[in-house]
Write an enzyme that holds these catalytic residues in place. Structure first.
Site, PDB file in Angstrom:
ATOM      1  N   HIS A  23      -0.581 -15.771   1.472  1.00 49.80           N
ATOM      2  CA  HIS A  23      -1.109 -15.211   0.144  1.00 49.80           C
ATOM      3  C   HIS A  23       0.330 -14.034  -0.077  1.00 49.80           C
ATOM      4  O   HIS A  23       0.230 -13.138  -0.597  1.00 49.80           O
ATOM      5  CB  HIS A  23      -1.802 -14.842  -0.029  1.00 49.80           C
ATOM      6  CG  HIS A  23      -2.801 -16.717   0.195  1.00 49.80           C
ATOM      7  ND1 HIS A  23      -3.676 -16.908  -0.429  1.00 49.80           N
ATOM      8  CD2 HIS A  23      -4.012 -16.407   0.842  1.00 49.80           C
ATOM      9  CE1 HIS A  23      -3.682 -18.396  -0.416  1.00 49.80           C
ATOM     10  NE2 HIS A  23      -5.004 -17.263   0.908  1.00 49.80           N
ATOM     11  N   SER A  35      -8.918 -19.536  -1.175  1.00 48.83           N
ATOM     12  CA  SER A  35      -7.409 -19.885  -0.326  1.00 48.83           C
ATOM     13  C   SER A  35      -7.411 -21.359   0.070  1.00 48.83           C
ATOM     14  O   SER A  35      -7.821 -22.463  -1.037  1.00 48.83           O
ATOM     15  CB  SER A  35      -7.257 -19.042   1.001  1.00 48.83           C
ATOM     16  OG  SER A  35      -6.562 -19.154   1.750  1.00 48.83           O
TER      17      SER A  35
END
Length: 305
Positions: free
Chosen positions: A190, A86
């Protein structure tokens, strides 16, 4: 072959930067970064409580700064591949030479602010599913309206969605899942909930001049090694609203012949996954400067020609 990896949001804990700032030159470097992005990284990394550093706009630049600082403390190393989970992908972009440190921190500061604003629109969050069959879990999550935002491998999937959807998951776990653990993050990263942040991050990325990676840069999108700096930035932008495929990243490490993996500060999560998914690969998490000597030995053993 050595892989250098950087953790994502949720890895931060109060005071975790304190021992790193005691290293020669570290405090001055962090002060310069703080001035460049308008955020007091030293204060947040040493004095702030858990709630303060849970704030997306703070956590993301703090994590990138910690990763850069701890990697620099290792000295001049040459990993065979780099990757980040991430927000850790921005740290990895700096490791690969795609961005310099200040550019990486400038980008992550804008990323954190944009994602915090997107998260404020709807109350959302993320929870980790431990155990179970991935296909069964993904189908169950979709039935509940949740997104499998992180498919991490080693029996771990992270679900993201509204707080109501996550509460339903806690009451109705997928078959075979041992435990559902809420994560210390402030939004459904996400997922479609982050779509408002994509345009803002794209604008920030257009102001940068990326170089091509000097080492294999393994992307969260599909586990592929990315060849150009422009493509790295494109993927960093799209990644905020799309799932993290860390399972595929680890498959790529295996294919590249990884023999060791070091996770920069605040390490622990990714080394834990690697221990289960990459048997035979030596792992080390840089949690404090006390880990540096062992890390340097591992570097020396696994970067020889």
């Amino acid at each position: 072959m050595l892989v250098l990896v950087a953790p994502g949001q949720g890895a931060q804990t109060p005071g975790f930067l304190t021992p790193w700032l005691e290293l020669p030159g570290a405090a001055d470097r962090v002060a310069a970064w703080s001035d460049a992005i308008g955020l007091d990284l030293a204060r947040y990394g040493t004095q702030a409580d858990a709630d303060e550093i849970r704030d997306t706009a703070v956590a993301q630049p703090l994590l990138v700064a910690a990763g850069l600082l701890s990697a620099a403390a290792l000295g001049d190393i040459s990993p065979g591949a780099v990757a980040g989970h991430s927000v850790g992908e921005i740290t990895a972009a700096a490791f690969a030479g795609v961005l310099d440190d200040v550019s990486a921190l400038t980008l992550v500061r804008k990323r954190g602010l944009a994602m915090a604003e997107a998260a404020a629109i709807t109350e959302t969050g993320m929870s980790a599913l431990l155990g179970g069959d991935p296909e069964v879990s993904v189908a169950h999550l979709e039935k509940l309206g949740l997104t499998p935002a992180n498919i991490n491998g080693a029996g771990q999937i992270v679900a993201a969605g509204t707080l109501e959807e996550l509460a339903a998951l806690a009451e109705d776990k997928p078959e075979g899942v041992r435990k559902v653990v809420p994560l210390k993050v402030a939004g459904a990263f996400h997922t479609r909930h982050m779509a408002p942040a994509v345009d803002r991050l794209a604008e920030a990325a257009r102001q940068l001049a990326p170089a091509d990676p000097k080492v294999a840069y393994v992307s969260n999108k599909d586990g592929g090694a990315v060849a150009t700096g422009a493509e790295v930035l494109d993927r960093l932008v799209g990644q905020v609203a799309n799932p993290v495929r860390w399972d595929l990243c680890m498959e790529t490490f295996k294919e590249l012949g990884a023999t060791a993996l070091i996770e920069v500060c605040p390490g622990g999560t990714l080394t834990g996954l690697a221990k289960r998914a990459l048997p035979g690969v030596k792992t080390l998490a840089l949690k404090t400067p006390d880990d540096l000597d062992a890390a340097r030995e591992l570097v020396a053993e696994h970067t020889r020609a």
